[in-house]
Design an enzyme around this catalytic site. Structure first.
Site, PDB file in Angstrom:
ATOM      1  N   ARG A  14       0.842  -1.219   0.000  1.00 57.89           N
ATOM      2  CA  ARG A  14       0.000   0.000   0.000  1.00 57.89           C
ATOM      3  C   ARG A  14       0.872   1.263   0.000  1.00 57.89           C
ATOM      4  NH1 ARG A  14      -2.960  -3.687  -0.816  1.00 57.89           N
ATOM      5  NH2 ARG A  14      -5.071  -3.980  -0.030  1.00 57.89           N
ATOM      6  N   SER A  70     -10.950  -1.024   2.763  1.00 58.68           N
ATOM      7  CA  SER A  70     -10.258  -1.042   4.060  1.00 58.68           C
ATOM      8  C   SER A  70      -9.917   0.389   4.450  1.00 58.68           C
ATOM      9  CB  SER A  70      -8.944  -1.827   3.971  1.00 58.68           C
ATOM     10  OG  SER A  70      -9.164  -3.138   3.534  1.00 58.68           O
ATOM     11  N   GLU A 110      -5.417   3.904   5.495  1.00 59.93           N
ATOM     12  CA  GLU A 110      -5.050   3.639   4.094  1.00 59.93           C
ATOM     13  C   GLU A 110      -5.659   4.720   3.212  1.00 59.93           C
ATOM     14  OE1 GLU A 110      -5.891  -0.324   2.070  1.00 59.93           O
ATOM     15  OE2 GLU A 110      -6.906   1.078   0.715  1.00 59.93           O
TER      16      GLU A 110
END
Ligand code: FAD
Ligand code: EPU
Length: 337
Positions: free
Chosen positions: A164, A236, A332
């Site tokens: 990520r 998420s 995130e």
């Protein structure tokens, strides 16, 4: 003529469905549009690019220029017996791209089906799912430097891809507009099916192909994740924490069942969803926001939550997880203040 709008509602342009406005708004359809807008009076230092709006949380109205990316086009730029090199303009829809490639028999991308958003945003956080990350099929990209307005070709090794993570989220944040990406796909795909749920779904098939794998991914994702068309969310909300072996050892003494997976640089990845679930925050509602009942890592908007309320709830989760496990979760999602 390039049409700019003022006080533009962004409610339908972010998957959280947060009701905010942009002071100035423009949708670009050709690379030249960006150059044109840069010489207009709405060009300001406070600006932001928006793809599908599926990884952003606006905390308030955006007091600058919001540039929606609608650059389209997919072309083969090279191929040999084994591979095809595809150039994809950054405003192309990611999932439609995956379906296009799978239909052509070009593999490597099939595990990344049903991820919302645009092709141009995929390198920003090196999107990943079910054992594959963008970096596994990424060749290069073309990016416009917003200071010099020069177009650069940036190779895989320069992007500093990780879990990520990419250079576009760190030192290159807001420096470039990603104009196109180039993917290297396989004409003789080898399926990546080590992820438990995928293995199970494909077990009954004798010779599964990329279409079967893609179908399995779509089915699994639909069973776990809320569809933003019906329930606002950004996937998420937090990254899975990466910890060192000593920290893992200490946690295992108290929580022997804690899910953990090997990560880069001899570290370990924990499941943020499990941490949130363990402290009783799965399916918890606070006003018009809360955690999704089937996936604790997904924060949802039941209808009229403000970005600031979602963020406040996210902070409650971060504080609670930290007080129990000693680990601070990191968002995130890009928080736009
Ligand atoms: P946006 O949200 O529009 O933008 C994200 C950031 O990138 C912003 O900071 C924006 O300014 C910047 N940006 C966008 N385009 C450009 C450009 N062309 N040039 C420069 N900067 C740009 N992610 C995963 O990795 N794996 C998953 O499995 C996954 N599942 C998801 C499931 C759901 C239901 C949802 C809602 C989201 C999920 N996501 C997942 C997150 C999200 O889909 C990805 O991060 C996606 O790549 C975001 O694309 P976007 O076009 O919507 O980006
Ligand atoms: N779990 C719980 N409670 C829950 C949900 C999950 O305890 O409510 C446990 C599961 O039992 C499992 C573990 O947590 O042991 C991991 O769960 P899952 O497989 O659902 O994956 P995840 O870690 O929550 C990650 C990505 C997703 C990606 C999937 C599939 C991150 C932050 N998220 O989710 O990406 O689609 O794996 O690869 O890495 C996104 O980035 O937006 C996203 C959706």
């Amino acid at each position: 003529m390039l049409k700019t709008e003022s006080n533009k509602s962004l409610k339908s342009l972010n998957t959280f469905g947060v009701d905010v406005r942009a002071k100035h708004f423009v949708c670009i359809r050709k690379p030249d549009d960006l150059v044109k807008i840069s010489t207009s009076k709405v060009w300001t230092s406070k600006r932001m690019f928006l793809g599908g709006g599926s990884n952003v949380l606006f905390l308030k109205d955006f007091d600058g220029l919001l540039i929606q990316n609608a650059l389209k086009g997919i072309s083969i730029i090279d191929e040999d017996e084994k591979h095809v090199y595809l150039k994809i303009m950054s405003g192309e829809n990611w999932h439609q791209l995956v379906m296009h490639c799978v239909a052509k028999g070009w593999g490597g991308i099939e595990n990344l089906a049903l991820i919302p958003g645009t092709a141009g945003a995929a390198p920003i956080q090196n999107i990943g799912a079910y054992g594959v990350e963008l970096k596994d099929i990424f060749h290069s990209l073309e990016a416009l430097d917003l200071e010099t307005f020069k177009l650069h070709t940036i190779e895989q090794k320069e992007c500093d891809f990780g879990y990520r993570k990419s250079r576009f989220k760190t030192e290159w944040k807001e420096r470039f507009f990603i104009q196109s990406i180039c993917l290297k796909l396989s004409k003789k795909p080898v399926l990546k099916m080590h992820y438990g749920a995928i293995k199970d779904a494909l077990a009954p098939l004798q010779t599964p192909g990329i279409t079967d794998l893609c179908r399995a991914v779509i089915k699994i994702r639909k069973s776990k994740l809320p569809d933003p068309a019906y329930l606002g969310n950004a996937g998420s909300f937090f990254k899975n924490p990466i910890i060192d072996s000593n920290t893992l050892k200490q946690l295992l003494e108290i929580y022997p069942e804690i899910p953990h997976y090997p990560a880069e640089n001899n570290k370990f990845k924990l499941a943020a969803a499990w941490l949130i679930d363990q402290i009783g925050l799965k399916g918890v509602r606070s006003g018009d926001t809360g955690t999704f009942e089937k996936q604790a890592l997904v924060i949802v908007n039941y209808g009229h939550a403000k970005g600031s309320q979602i963020w406040q709830f996210a902070n409650r989760i971060m504080d609670s997880v930290e007080s129990v496990f000693g680990i601070r979760l990191q968002p995130e999602v890009s928080i736009i203040a």
